[in-house]
Design a protein around this motif. Structure first.
Motif, short mmCIF file in Angstrom:
data_model
loop_
_atom_site.label_atom_id
_atom_site.label_comp_id
_atom_site.label_asym_id
_atom_site.label_seq_id
_atom_site.Cartn_x
_atom_site.Cartn_y
_atom_site.Cartn_z
N ILE A 268 0.84 -1.19 0.00
CA ILE A 268 0.00 0.00 0.00
C ILE A 268 0.88 1.25 0.00
N MET A 272 -1.15 9.29 -3.45
CA MET A 272 -1.33 9.14 -4.89
C MET A 272 -0.04 9.53 -5.62
N GLU A 306 -6.72 2.91 -16.86
CA GLU A 306 -8.18 2.89 -17.01
C GLU A 306 -8.61 3.08 -18.46
N ILE A 338 -3.49 7.32 -15.04
CA ILE A 338 -3.46 6.50 -13.83
C ILE A 338 -2.95 5.12 -14.19
N PHE A 340 -3.39 1.34 -13.08
CA PHE A 340 -4.32 0.54 -12.30
C PHE A 340 -3.68 -0.74 -11.78
N LEU A 393 -2.09 0.03 -4.92
CA LEU A 393 -2.92 0.23 -3.72
C LEU A 393 -2.50 1.53 -3.04
N THR A 394 -3.48 2.34 -2.62
CA THR A 394 -3.21 3.62 -2.00
C THR A 394 -4.00 3.75 -0.71
N GLY A 396 -6.36 4.99 1.98
CA GLY A 396 -7.57 5.80 1.90
C GLY A 396 -8.43 5.52 0.69
N SER A 397 -7.92 4.75 -0.27
CA SER A 397 -8.70 4.40 -1.46
C SER A 397 -9.15 2.95 -1.37
N PRO A 398 -10.37 2.65 -1.86
CA PRO A 398 -10.83 1.26 -1.80
C PRO A 398 -9.96 0.34 -2.66
N PHE A 399 -9.77 -0.88 -2.18
CA PHE A 399 -8.99 -1.84 -2.93
C PHE A 399 -9.85 -2.47 -4.02
#
Length: 463
Positions: A268, A272, A306, A338, A340, A393-394, A396-399
């Motif tokens: 993680i 960003m 994306e 981005i 992904f 993976l970041t 605070g962001s959903p996996f």
């Protein structure tokens, strides 16, 4: 594992990872901290790395605390590699107080080589006896011992109705330098939607790869829905390892399993990516020291965003050497805003060709942004061994959701409809694709006319 058992009722176990000696002297000094005699039941010495193996030696005799001599035990076994640590495991309830270990040494009767362990001011199971595992790193003259690490373990219980449990929960953490032994998490309950944090002290496991989680399935409502487990070294904010579960551990739900082996999803990031994403990224591919074939399969690496994918980077056969880093680069065009995920897959594999990837690292040449992907995977021409994807993976962001797709494939009934050829499939959706997946046949070698075949695509992401 050295099992020291007394009938009154505690068991103690020692694990070595792995072992290269022919006998084990065990010294147990007279100590007022030991409140009763011990009975040495057995010694099990385990190889921690692939291929896994274990050697069992039975003793079934007493170790008497009143003895005036040090206790020495002799064993004979084959060469199974270097010893990195010894683990003392208390398999019953906690002790009233810790056990002061005076010294522990191993000696090879053939080579006369001796191996020591850090034991200064060392209490087995903690000074208060509250721990169930104590690990000692091996001390060698030619290399520094592995360091002791305090791991922070965050257990996320799901939010579905009745997700929580009051059962005792246990985990075993696996890494490239062995495993942690089975540990009980110090929480009386795991409530719905809550995050429970525990700490685990162990000899450095290296890069983590998987976690075995289980509970003892005792009591009303012992069933548990586990969302995920996050592990990192205490005191550090980077290097968090994510292990998703998203399943029930419940003897009365679904497949009725109360233990799950969780695969590593990735590391993680704290934030960003900053700066531009397009441009040239340096690629560093590390081959592990786990046994692979002398020639690796032809491999490819693809960066997925994306709005599409990069041109695949090809690693020719024989280019990926054991314990070496292969350097290359990949170009991302301006449609990339981005990253992904990153995909590794076999392009071509000969008979018996395998390759064990430790890690892939990407570094942008201008911004110097770094992305790490701990693959920890053995690539082989078999089901589940050809293609692996790891996401970015970041915090605070959903996996991303890990999916398994079921394919029902029907061959036509017309004459000549069947095939003996290798068949590949790639699923595409609004969020990307699965990569090219080879359909591995079981039983019949071909797709026979008029038949329906069931195939599975495991460990891919929602597309």
């Amino acid at each position: 594992m050295i099992g020291v058992k007394n009938p009154y009722p505690n068991n103690i176990v020692v694990e070595t990872f792995p072992d290269a000696i022919h006998f084990i002297p065990i010294y147990m000094p007279n100590s007022h901290y030991i409140s009763y005699d011990w009975f040495l039941e057995k010694v099990v010495i385990k190889e921690a790395f692939y291929p896994f193996s274990a050697h069992v030696f039975v003793h079934n005799d007493w170790i008497n605390k009143h003895s005036k001599k040090d206790f020495v035990e002799v064993f004979t076994l084959g060469n199974i590699g270097d010893i990195t640590k010894i683990s003392f495991v208390l398999s019953d309830s906690c002790l009233a107080r810790g056990i002061k270990l005076h010294k522990l040494r191993l000696k090879d009767l053939d080579t006369k080589q001796e191996l020591g362990f850090h034991t200064e001011a060392q209490y087995l199971f903690g000074e208060d006896g509250s721990e169930t595992v104590t690990e000692l790193a091996a001390v060698r003259p030619d290399k520094p011992p592995l360091r002791e690490v305090l791991y922070s373990i965050s257990v996320h219980t799901g939010t579905l109705p009745a997700s929580g449990t009051d059962a005792d929960v246990f985990i075993t953490v696996f890494g490239e330098q062995g495993d942690s032994c089975k540990r009980r998490l110090r929480h009386s309950n795991f409530e719905r939607g809550q995050v429970c944090v525990s700490e685990m002290r162990a000899v450095d496991l290296g890069q983590l790869s998987k976690v075995l989680v289980e509970h003892h399935n005792v009591g009303y409502g012992a069933g548990w829905y586990l969302e995920q487990i996050i592990i990192h070294e205490s005191g550090k904010t980077d290097g968090q390892y994510a292990f998703p579960c998203q399943q029930w551990l419940d003897s009365g739900v679904g497949d009725a399993q109360t233990e799950r082996m969780l695969k590593l999803l990735g590391k993680i990031r704290n934030g960003m990516l900053t700066g531009k994403i397009y441009g040239t990224w340096n690629v560093f591919v590390t081959t592990s020291d786990v046994s692979s074939s002398s020639v690796n399969p032809k491999m490819s690496l693809t960066v997925c965003g994306e709005k599409g994918t990069s041109t695949s980077v090809i690693f020719p056969k024989g280019s990926l050497k054991k314990k070496e880093i292969y350097e290359t680069s990949v170009e991302l065009n301006k449609k990339f805003n981005i990253i992904f995920k990153v995909r590794l897959e076999i392009e071509e594999a000969g008979e018996g060709e395998t390759w064990h990837c430790r890690e892939v690292k990407l570094q942008h040449r201008e911004s110097e942004n770094v992305l790490e992907f701990p693959f920890c995977h053995n690539f082989a021409d078999e089901e589940g061994g050809r293609v692996v994807e790891l996401p970015v993976l970041t915090v605070g962001s959903p996996f991303p959701t890990v999916k398994s797709y079921v394919l029902y494939i029907t061959t036509g009934a017309s004459p000549g409809s069947g095939t003996d050829a290798e068949v590949y499939v790639m699923l595409q959706g609004l969020l990307g694709d699965t990569g090219r997946r080879k359909l591995i046949r079981k039983g019949d070698d071909n797709f026979t006319k008029g038949k329906v075949y069931l195939e599975f695509l495991h460990d891919t992401f929602h597309i």
